[in-house]
Design an enzyme around this catalytic site. Structure first.
Site, PDB file in Angstrom:
ATOM      1  N   ALA A 122       0.820  -1.211   0.000  1.00  0.00           N
ATOM      2  CA  ALA A 122       0.000   0.000   0.000  1.00  0.00           C
ATOM      3  C   ALA A 122       0.852   1.259   0.000  1.00  0.00           C
ATOM      4  O   ALA A 122       1.849   1.359   0.716  1.00  0.00           O
ATOM      5  CB  ALA A 122      -0.919   0.001   1.221  1.00  0.00           C
ATOM      6  N   ASP A 139       7.364  -3.561   0.216  1.00  0.00           N
ATOM      7  CA  ASP A 139       6.449  -3.265   1.310  1.00  0.00           C
ATOM      8  C   ASP A 139       5.762  -1.916   1.088  1.00  0.00           C
ATOM      9  O   ASP A 139       5.910  -1.308   0.028  1.00  0.00           O
ATOM     10  CB  ASP A 139       7.213  -3.304   2.630  1.00  0.00           C
ATOM     11  N   HIS A 140       5.044  -1.420   2.098  1.00  0.00           N
ATOM     12  CA  HIS A 140       4.272  -0.184   1.944  1.00  0.00           C
ATOM     13  C   HIS A 140       5.163   1.062   1.951  1.00  0.00           C
ATOM     14  O   HIS A 140       6.258   1.055   2.516  1.00  0.00           O
ATOM     15  CB  HIS A 140       3.195  -0.082   3.023  1.00  0.00           C
ATOM     16  N   GLN A 141       4.674   2.093   1.284  1.00  0.00           N
ATOM     17  CA  GLN A 141       5.306   3.414   1.247  1.00  0.00           C
ATOM     18  C   GLN A 141       6.741   3.386   0.703  1.00  0.00           C
ATOM     19  O   GLN A 141       7.611   4.139   1.137  1.00  0.00           O
ATOM     20  CB  GLN A 141       5.299   4.043   2.650  1.00  0.00           C
ATOM     21  N   ALA A 158       9.507  -1.233   4.278  1.00  0.00           N
ATOM     22  CA  ALA A 158       8.706  -0.010   4.245  1.00  0.00           C
ATOM     23  C   ALA A 158       9.563   1.243   4.225  1.00  0.00           C
ATOM     24  O   ALA A 158      10.595   1.335   4.898  1.00  0.00           O
ATOM     25  CB  ALA A 158       7.771   0.021   5.451  1.00  0.00           C
TER      26      ALA A 158
END
Length: 212
Positions: A122, A139-141, A158
């Site tokens: 995400a 991973d996210h961001q 992340a």
């Protein structure tokens, strides 16, 4: 997708790209490759038609066909993308395997290769013309620039930033918050715990600069 695809390149990721398009019920019209020895041969019954700079085939792109650049070498990949942008006024399409996962909150550019079981988390932003090999986890961001290559099974945690043209080897782990500079290279299996400078090559656990 209504139009068939012409794949530029017939080595490296080209065979995998064909499998991706087949899995998504997209017709591949043929391959174009600079190696004349391959002309007239086939990959899984799909013909290698000629050279990537052959105007006779290029004129189909944008009108009757889409294009995908399946070339591992970054300089030649960039050359072919610029050629398509300049002469055909088109962007290559993405090749995304049906078993990969791209979050609904992620953004992805043009001409990317995402092989089987790639996971994009995400809020992550993937540039254009990147190669993410089997099982790579983003991973996210995470922010990934254009023309980045990520090896099979690599884990990008992340908040990582990977700048244009960087290469991440298979099985490498990039810990949260690290920045990988432009055209940097991360050796396979390395664990990167601090920022990597532009054009720098690192490897090991923890990753350290390669000394010639």
């Amino acid at each position: 997708m209504d139009k068939p695809v012409i794949i530029l390149g017939a080595k490296g990721i080209a065979h995998a790209a064909l499998e991706i398009f087949n899995s998504n019920q997209v017709i591949v019209y043929g391959f174009l490759d600079e190696d004349e020895k391959l002309h007239g041969t086939e990959i899984n019954v799909v013909p290698i038609l000629g050279h990537p700079e052959d105007e006779g085939f290029l004129k189909l792109i944008g009108k009757k066909c889409e294009a995908f650049v399946a070339v591992d070498d970054n300089k030649y990949r960039q050359f072919l993308v610029k050629m398509l942008n300049d002469t055909r006024k088109v962007q290559p399409i993405n090749a995304i395997h049906e078993t990969s996962y791209v979050s609904t909150d992620a953004a992805i550019g043009h001409g990317n290769f995402l092989n089987a079981k790639v996971n994009i988390g995400a809020g992550s932003k993937i540039g254009s013309h990147c190669i993410l090999n089997t099982g790579a986890i983003v991973d996210h961001q995470v922010q990934i620039g254009d023309f980045v290559q990520i090896g099979a099974g690599a884990i990008i945690n992340a908040g990582v930033v990977i700048e244009k043209g960087a290469f991440i080897g298979s099985g490498a782990v990039i810990v949260s918050g690290v920045t990988i500079g432009k055209d940097a290279r991360i050796g396979a299996g390395s664990v990167v715990i601090s920022d990597v400078k532009e054009d720098q090559t690192v490897f090991g656990n923890p990753a350290a600069p390669f000394k010639k």
